[in-house]
Scaffold this motif. Structure first.
Motif, PDB file in Angstrom:
ATOM      1  N   PHE A 174       0.795  -1.230   0.000  1.00 32.16           N
ATOM      2  CA  PHE A 174       0.000   0.000   0.000  1.00 32.16           C
ATOM      3  C   PHE A 174       0.825   1.276   0.000  1.00 32.16           C
ATOM      4  O   PHE A 174       0.311   2.332  -0.347  1.00 32.16           O
ATOM      5  N   MET A 175       2.092   1.206   0.394  1.00 33.13           N
ATOM      6  CA  MET A 175       2.912   2.404   0.497  1.00 33.13           C
ATOM      7  C   MET A 175       4.001   2.414  -0.572  1.00 33.13           C
ATOM      8  O   MET A 175       4.707   1.425  -0.752  1.00 33.13           O
ATOM      9  N   ASP A 176       4.136   3.556  -1.247  1.00 32.67           N
ATOM     10  CA  ASP A 176       5.185   3.695  -2.253  1.00 32.67           C
ATOM     11  C   ASP A 176       6.546   3.988  -1.627  1.00 32.67           C
ATOM     12  O   ASP A 176       7.577   3.681  -2.213  1.00 32.67           O
ATOM     13  N   SER A 177       6.553   4.593  -0.444  1.00 30.39           N
ATOM     14  CA  SER A 177       7.814   4.987   0.188  1.00 30.39           C
ATOM     15  C   SER A 177       8.402   3.884   1.075  1.00 30.39           C
ATOM     16  O   SER A 177       9.359   4.118   1.801  1.00 30.39           O
ATOM     17  N   PHE A 178       7.837   2.683   1.015  1.00 31.77           N
ATOM     18  CA  PHE A 178       8.306   1.548   1.804  1.00 31.77           C
ATOM     19  C   PHE A 178       8.308   0.317   0.908  1.00 31.77           C
ATOM     20  O   PHE A 178       7.293  -0.029   0.315  1.00 31.77           O
ATOM     21  N   THR A 179       9.454  -0.333   0.823  1.00 32.91           N
ATOM     22  CA  THR A 179       9.586  -1.503  -0.048  1.00 32.91           C
ATOM     23  C   THR A 179      10.337  -2.606   0.683  1.00 32.91           C
ATOM     24  O   THR A 179      11.377  -2.358   1.280  1.00 32.91           O
ATOM     25  N   ILE A 180       9.780  -3.803   0.617  1.00 30.72           N
ATOM     26  CA  ILE A 180      10.465  -5.005   1.108  1.00 30.72           C
ATOM     27  C   ILE A 180      10.472  -5.998  -0.042  1.00 30.72           C
ATOM     28  O   ILE A 180       9.419  -6.364  -0.551  1.00 30.72           O
ATOM     29  N   VAL A 181      11.659  -6.421  -0.453  1.00 36.36           N
ATOM     30  CA  VAL A 181      11.784  -7.392  -1.535  1.00 36.36           C
ATOM     31  C   VAL A 181      11.933  -8.773  -0.906  1.00 36.36           C
ATOM     32  O   VAL A 181      12.969  -9.098  -0.328  1.00 36.36           O
ATOM     33  N   GLY A 182      10.892  -9.576  -0.988  1.00 33.33           N
ATOM     34  CA  GLY A 182      10.926 -10.927  -0.443  1.00 33.33           C
ATOM     35  C   GLY A 182      10.283 -11.016   0.932  1.00 33.33           C
ATOM     36  O   GLY A 182      10.004 -10.016   1.596  1.00 33.33           O
ATOM     37  N   PHE A 183      10.046 -12.262   1.349  1.00 36.25           N
ATOM     38  CA  PHE A 183       9.402 -12.493   2.648  1.00 36.25           C
ATOM     39  C   PHE A 183      10.418 -12.569   3.782  1.00 36.25           C
ATOM     40  O   PHE A 183      10.130 -12.173   4.911  1.00 36.25           O
ATOM     41  N   TRP A 184      11.632 -13.068   3.513  1.00 41.88           N
ATOM     42  CA  TRP A 184      12.635 -13.235   4.570  1.00 41.88           C
ATOM     43  C   TRP A 184      13.024 -11.924   5.230  1.00 41.88           C
ATOM     44  O   TRP A 184      13.137 -11.879   6.468  1.00 41.88           O
ATOM     45  N   PRO A 185      13.241 -10.835   4.479  1.00 47.43           N
ATOM     46  CA  PRO A 185      13.529  -9.565   5.157  1.00 47.43           C
ATOM     47  C   PRO A 185      12.373  -9.096   6.051  1.00 47.43           C
ATOM     48  O   PRO A 185      12.607  -8.555   7.124  1.00 47.43           O
ATOM     49  N   ALA A 186      11.145  -9.344   5.614  1.00 51.25           N
ATOM     50  CA  ALA A 186       9.991  -8.998   6.449  1.00 51.25           C
ATOM     51  C   ALA A 186       9.996  -9.831   7.726  1.00 51.25           C
ATOM     52  O   ALA A 186       9.670  -9.326   8.812  1.00 51.25           O
ATOM     53  N   LEU A 187      10.386 -11.076   7.619  1.00 55.00           N
ATOM     54  CA  LEU A 187      10.454 -11.951   8.797  1.00 55.00           C
ATOM     55  C   LEU A 187      11.549 -11.490   9.755  1.00 55.00           C
ATOM     56  O   LEU A 187      11.358 -11.513  10.978  1.00 55.00           O
ATOM     57  N   VAL A 188      12.678 -11.049   9.219  1.00 60.08           N
ATOM     58  CA  VAL A 188      13.768 -10.533  10.063  1.00 60.08           C
ATOM     59  C   VAL A 188      13.312  -9.265  10.790  1.00 60.08           C
ATOM     60  O   VAL A 188      13.558  -9.105  11.995  1.00 60.08           O
ATOM     61  N   ILE A 189      12.623  -8.370  10.087  1.00 57.22           N
ATOM     62  CA  ILE A 189      12.125  -7.146  10.725  1.00 57.22           C
ATOM     63  C   ILE A 189      11.092  -7.490  11.794  1.00 57.22           C
ATOM     64  O   ILE A 189      11.107  -6.919  12.887  1.00 57.22           O
ATOM     65  N   ALA A 190      10.203  -8.429  11.499  1.00 61.23           N
ATOM     66  CA  ALA A 190       9.188  -8.832  12.475  1.00 61.23           C
ATOM     67  C   ALA A 190       9.836  -9.418  13.731  1.00 61.23           C
ATOM     68  O   ALA A 190       9.407  -9.130  14.858  1.00 61.23           O
ATOM     69  N   LEU A 191      10.870 -10.216  13.550  1.00 63.22           N
ATOM     70  CA  LEU A 191      11.585 -10.786  14.691  1.00 63.22           C
ATOM     71  C   LEU A 191      12.266  -9.695  15.505  1.00 63.22           C
ATOM     72  O   LEU A 191      12.199  -9.700  16.739  1.00 63.22           O
ATOM     73  N   ALA A 192      12.897  -8.739  14.828  1.00 67.02           N
ATOM     74  CA  ALA A 192      13.570  -7.643  15.533  1.00 67.02           C
ATOM     75  C   ALA A 192      12.570  -6.763  16.276  1.00 67.02           C
ATOM     76  O   ALA A 192      12.828  -6.334  17.406  1.00 67.02           O
ATOM     77  N   VAL A 193      11.418  -6.509  15.673  1.00 68.54           N
ATOM     78  CA  VAL A 193      10.381  -5.717  16.340  1.00 68.54           C
ATOM     79  C   VAL A 193       9.859  -6.465  17.570  1.00 68.54           C
ATOM     80  O   VAL A 193       9.623  -5.856  18.621  1.00 68.54           O
ATOM     81  N   ALA A 194       9.701  -7.774  17.461  1.00 64.68           N
ATOM     82  CA  ALA A 194       9.230  -8.566  18.595  1.00 64.68           C
ATOM     83  C   ALA A 194      10.238  -8.557  19.741  1.00 64.68           C
ATOM     84  O   ALA A 194       9.863  -8.412  20.914  1.00 64.68           O
ATOM     85  N   VAL A 195      11.516  -8.700  19.418  1.00 60.12           N
ATOM     86  CA  VAL A 195      12.559  -8.681  20.455  1.00 60.12           C
ATOM     87  C   VAL A 195      12.634  -7.305  21.109  1.00 60.12           C
ATOM     88  O   VAL A 195      12.717  -7.195  22.339  1.00 60.12           O
ATOM     89  N   ALA A 196      12.566  -6.246  20.308  1.00 61.26           N
ATOM     90  CA  ALA A 196      12.601  -4.891  20.866  1.00 61.26           C
ATOM     91  C   ALA A 196      11.392  -4.635  21.750  1.00 61.26           C
ATOM     92  O   ALA A 196      11.518  -4.043  22.833  1.00 61.26           O
ATOM     93  N   GLY A 197      10.231  -5.086  21.335  1.00 66.69           N
ATOM     94  CA  GLY A 197       9.027  -4.930  22.157  1.00 66.69           C
ATOM     95  C   GLY A 197       9.120  -5.695  23.462  1.00 66.69           C
ATOM     96  O   GLY A 197       8.689  -5.212  24.511  1.00 66.69           O
ATOM     97  N   MET A 198       9.697  -6.896  23.404  1.00 62.80           N
ATOM     98  CA  MET A 198       9.870  -7.683  24.621  1.00 62.80           C
ATOM     99  C   MET A 198      10.821  -6.976  25.589  1.00 62.80           C
ATOM    100  O   MET A 198      10.584  -6.933  26.795  1.00 62.80           O
ATOM    101  N   LEU A 199      11.898  -6.394  25.059  1.00 61.18           N
ATOM    102  CA  LEU A 199      12.848  -5.687  25.924  1.00 61.18           C
ATOM    103  C   LEU A 199      12.207  -4.457  26.568  1.00 61.18           C
ATOM    104  O   LEU A 199      12.467  -4.165  27.740  1.00 61.18           O
ATOM    105  N   ILE A 200      11.386  -3.739  25.830  1.00 58.69           N
ATOM    106  CA  ILE A 200      10.690  -2.576  26.406  1.00 58.69           C
ATOM    107  C   ILE A 200       9.722  -3.029  27.490  1.00 58.69           C
ATOM    108  O   ILE A 200       9.645  -2.431  28.559  1.00 58.69           O
TER     109      ILE A 200
END
Length: 122
Positions: free
Chosen positions: A81-107
């Motif tokens: 839906f956004m032109d200013s945000f691009t993720i090529v492939g599913f694996w990078p999205a999975l890495v970002i999701a994992l990092a967001v989950a870890v950061a949220g857990m630490l907070i």
């Protein structure tokens, strides 16, 4: 206050990983904040509709893994839906999701629980 902290940290994680990962492109930090807000809203309103059947299939044994995969799917949806945000492939999205989950857990572990909430829970 905790919500603002989560949004800003999620935006920082998304923006930071976009700097290190060539498959991810985020125009600026304002876009990263918008992505974090959309991700939070989609997780709240739509995420449970996707997570619940998947958790039933796994007998609620893989709840954390299901949450990370659904967050990655929502990131790919935001990418569409956004032109200013691009993720090529599913694996990078999975890495970002994992990092967001870890950061949220630490907070969540480091943020103090308000005294009125502790008293209300007991």
């Amino acid at each position: 206050m905790n919500l603002i902290l989560h949004v800003l940290l999620d935006a920082a994680v998304i923006f930071g990983l976009a700097y290190f990962m060539p498959q991810v492109d985020v125009k600026n930090f304002g876009t990263a904040v918008l992505i974090a807000l959309l991700l939070g809203l989609l997780n709240f309103f739509v995420g449970w509709l996707i997570r619940f059947p998947l958790n039933l299939v796994t007998f609620f044994l893989l709840t954390g893994l299901v949450r990370i995969v659904v967050t990655a799917l929502l990131l790919k949806l935001i990418d569409n839906f956004m032109d200013s945000f691009t993720i090529v492939g599913f694996w990078p999205a999975l890495v970002i999701a994992l990092a967001v989950a870890v950061a949220g857990m630490l907070i969540d572990r480091s943020a103090p629980t308000p005294k009125w909430l502790t008293q209300a829970m007991s």
